[in-house]
Motif scaffolding. Structure first.
Motif, short mmCIF file in Angstrom:
data_model
loop_
_atom_site.label_atom_id
_atom_site.label_comp_id
_atom_site.label_asym_id
_atom_site.label_seq_id
_atom_site.Cartn_x
_atom_site.Cartn_y
_atom_site.Cartn_z
N HIS A 128 0.83 -1.20 0.00
CA HIS A 128 0.00 0.00 0.00
C HIS A 128 0.86 1.25 0.00
O HIS A 128 2.07 1.19 0.23
N SER A 129 0.22 2.36 -0.26
CA SER A 129 0.92 3.63 -0.32
C SER A 129 0.00 4.71 0.23
O SER A 129 -1.20 4.72 -0.06
N THR A 130 0.53 5.60 1.08
CA THR A 130 -0.29 6.64 1.69
C THR A 130 0.33 8.02 1.48
O THR A 130 1.54 8.16 1.59
N VAL A 131 -0.47 8.99 1.17
CA VAL A 131 0.00 10.38 1.13
C VAL A 131 -1.06 11.27 1.77
O VAL A 131 -2.23 10.90 1.85
N SER A 132 -0.63 12.45 2.23
CA SER A 132 -1.63 13.40 2.70
C SER A 132 -1.64 14.60 1.76
O SER A 132 -0.60 15.00 1.24
N VAL A 133 -2.83 15.12 1.54
CA VAL A 133 -2.99 16.23 0.59
C VAL A 133 -3.85 17.32 1.25
O VAL A 133 -4.39 17.13 2.34
N ALA A 139 -6.18 12.26 3.89
CA ALA A 139 -5.20 11.19 3.66
C ALA A 139 -5.72 10.28 2.55
O ALA A 139 -6.90 9.91 2.54
N LEU A 140 -4.83 9.97 1.62
CA LEU A 140 -5.19 9.02 0.55
C LEU A 140 -4.38 7.75 0.76
O LEU A 140 -3.18 7.81 1.05
N THR A 141 -5.04 6.60 0.66
CA THR A 141 -4.35 5.33 0.80
C THR A 141 -4.71 4.44 -0.37
O THR A 141 -5.90 4.24 -0.65
N LYS A 142 -3.69 3.93 -1.05
CA LYS A 142 -3.95 3.00 -2.14
C LYS A 142 -3.51 1.62 -1.68
O LYS A 142 -2.43 1.46 -1.09
N TRP A 143 -4.36 0.63 -1.90
CA TRP A 143 -4.08 -0.72 -1.40
C TRP A 143 -4.21 -1.70 -2.54
O TRP A 143 -5.16 -1.63 -3.33
N LYS A 144 -3.25 -2.60 -2.63
CA LYS A 144 -3.31 -3.63 -3.67
C LYS A 144 -3.87 -4.91 -3.07
O LYS A 144 -3.29 -5.50 -2.17
N SER A 153 -9.72 9.68 3.34
CA SER A 153 -10.21 9.81 4.71
C SER A 153 -9.67 11.07 5.37
O SER A 153 -8.57 11.52 5.04
N THR A 154 -10.44 11.62 6.29
CA THR A 154 -9.97 12.80 7.02
C THR A 154 -9.34 12.40 8.35
O THR A 154 -8.83 13.26 9.05
N TYR A 155 -9.45 11.13 8.72
CA TYR A 155 -8.87 10.76 10.02
C TYR A 155 -8.25 9.37 10.07
O TYR A 155 -7.70 8.99 11.09
#
Ligand SMILES: [Zn+2]
Ligand SMILES: [Zn+2]
Length: 350
Positions: A128-133, A139-144, A153-155
């Motif tokens: 997975h990969s997470t970044v905040s924008v 927060a954005l999370t990409k999961w394979k 998500s905001t939290y």
């Protein structure tokens, strides 16, 4: 979705549904399926306007309008799928004191620097990969998994990562796969609306007619019934009731209370008798269900009627009696003599 094929300006065409014509309803449910708010889709850009709201596209506007009835800053957390998610809406909810989590389409993440699908594919399942924008508000999370899924998500973020068991087709074994926290919570909390839809489709009142608004009206009655059942189930858990009534039984007992409570047995106008009376207990071993408590204790028209055959008393379970309550349709002791028993009285008093 309320199926309807007649004429109405509210009717929509939904190609993905089994019944394609009807009214589209938006709803806000909690995780148990209980519906808290809803509105009827009236075509693009109508019926979902909220004061001071910036346009967030159809899905986003729907979320904001349905969350208007939530108290602000009470820590409510909203979940929805990728049809509804976009940054604009999430930011506006946040400014109203509401947290949000949902899946999001790749074309709505504004080129956020998440790892590409190829990179995650190379790392394999569970990566997975997470970044905040947006000033760290989102927060954005990409999961394979089998495919990649992107969450907003905001939290919630990927941490803490938990494990889930999945089947590996190529190796034909079960394997443990990493699962980001945001996915775990989302899966737990989503599904309320689908559950409500499913329960509402089970025992609907079939109606015929041209008046379109009756279809929506009866749907609200169906929802009210299912909502009541959700509350009843919650109370059963609190009170330690092991086997709550299934919806079908609950619905029929609510109907029975409406038909019989505070009404004499004979005062029946305009309705067939068969609807109001319990079926006659003719066959041997046939068990007449007890009347709902509300009917048993309503103190209207409970009179003893003598029967030819004796039967076991419904109240004490020991005595045999010939006396039956004509409204409740159950046998109850009414025995004089040296050892008198009046189960008839106790059964109808508490
Ligand atoms: Zn008895
Ligand atoms: Zn009775």
């Amino acid at each position: 979705m309320v199926p309807f094929k007649g004429r109405s300006f509210l009717r929509q065409y939904l190609p993905n549904k089994p019944k394609k014509w009807g009214f589209k309803l938006w709803g806000r449910c909690d995780a148990s399926g209980f519906l808290h708010d809803f509105n009827v889709y009236q075509g693009k850009g109508t019926g979902i306007d909220v004061k001071g709201m910036k346009d967030c596209g159809l899905g986003g506007n729907v979320v904001i309008s349905l969350c208007e009835s939530l108290d602000r800053d009470c820590g409510y957390k909203v979940f929805a799928d990728n049809f509804f998610s976009n940054f604009n809406m999430v930011k506006q909810l946040k400014s109203r004191g509401l947290e949000y989590t949902g899946t999001i389409n790749k074309n709505r993440i504004h080129n956020a620097p998440l790892k590409s699908d190829n990179e995650l594919n190379k790392k394999g399942r569970g990566s997975h990969s997470t970044v905040s924008v947006k000033d760290n508000d989102i927060a954005l999370t990409k999961w394979k998994e089998t495919k990649t899924v992107t969450m907003v998500s905001t939290y919630l973020t990927a941490e803490p990562v938990s494990k889930v068991t999945r089947y590996d087709k190529s190796r034909k074994v079960h394997v443990e796969v990493d699962r980001p926290n945001v996915v775990e919570v989302y899966n737990k909390k989503m599904g309320g609306v689908d559950l409500l839809d499913m329960m509402c489709s089970l025992y609907k009142r079939q109606i015929k007619g041209k008046r379109w608004y009756m279809y929506i009206f009866y749907h609200t009655l169906t929802i009210a019934m299912v909502n009541a059942w959700f509350l009843y189930k919650r109370d059963c858990v609190i009170n330690g009731v092991r086997k709550p009534m299934p919806l079908k039984l609950f619905q029929s007992s609510v109907a029975e209370v409406f038909l019989k409570k505070d009404r004499p047995v004979s005062a029946r106008v305009g309705r067939p008798l068969s609807m109001l009376q319990s079926p006659p207990a003719t066959k041997k071993g046939h068990y007449t269900p007890a009347p709902p408590t509300e009917v048993r204790l309503d103190k209207v028209d409970h009179f003893p009627v003598a029967h030819q055959k004796r039967n076991r008393c419904r109240h004490c379970g020991n005595g045999y009696t010939q006396w039956k309550c004509r409204k409740c349709d159950v046998f109850l002791c009414l025995t004089p003599g040296a050892q008198p028993r009046n189960c008839f009285l106790t059964y109808h008093s508490n």
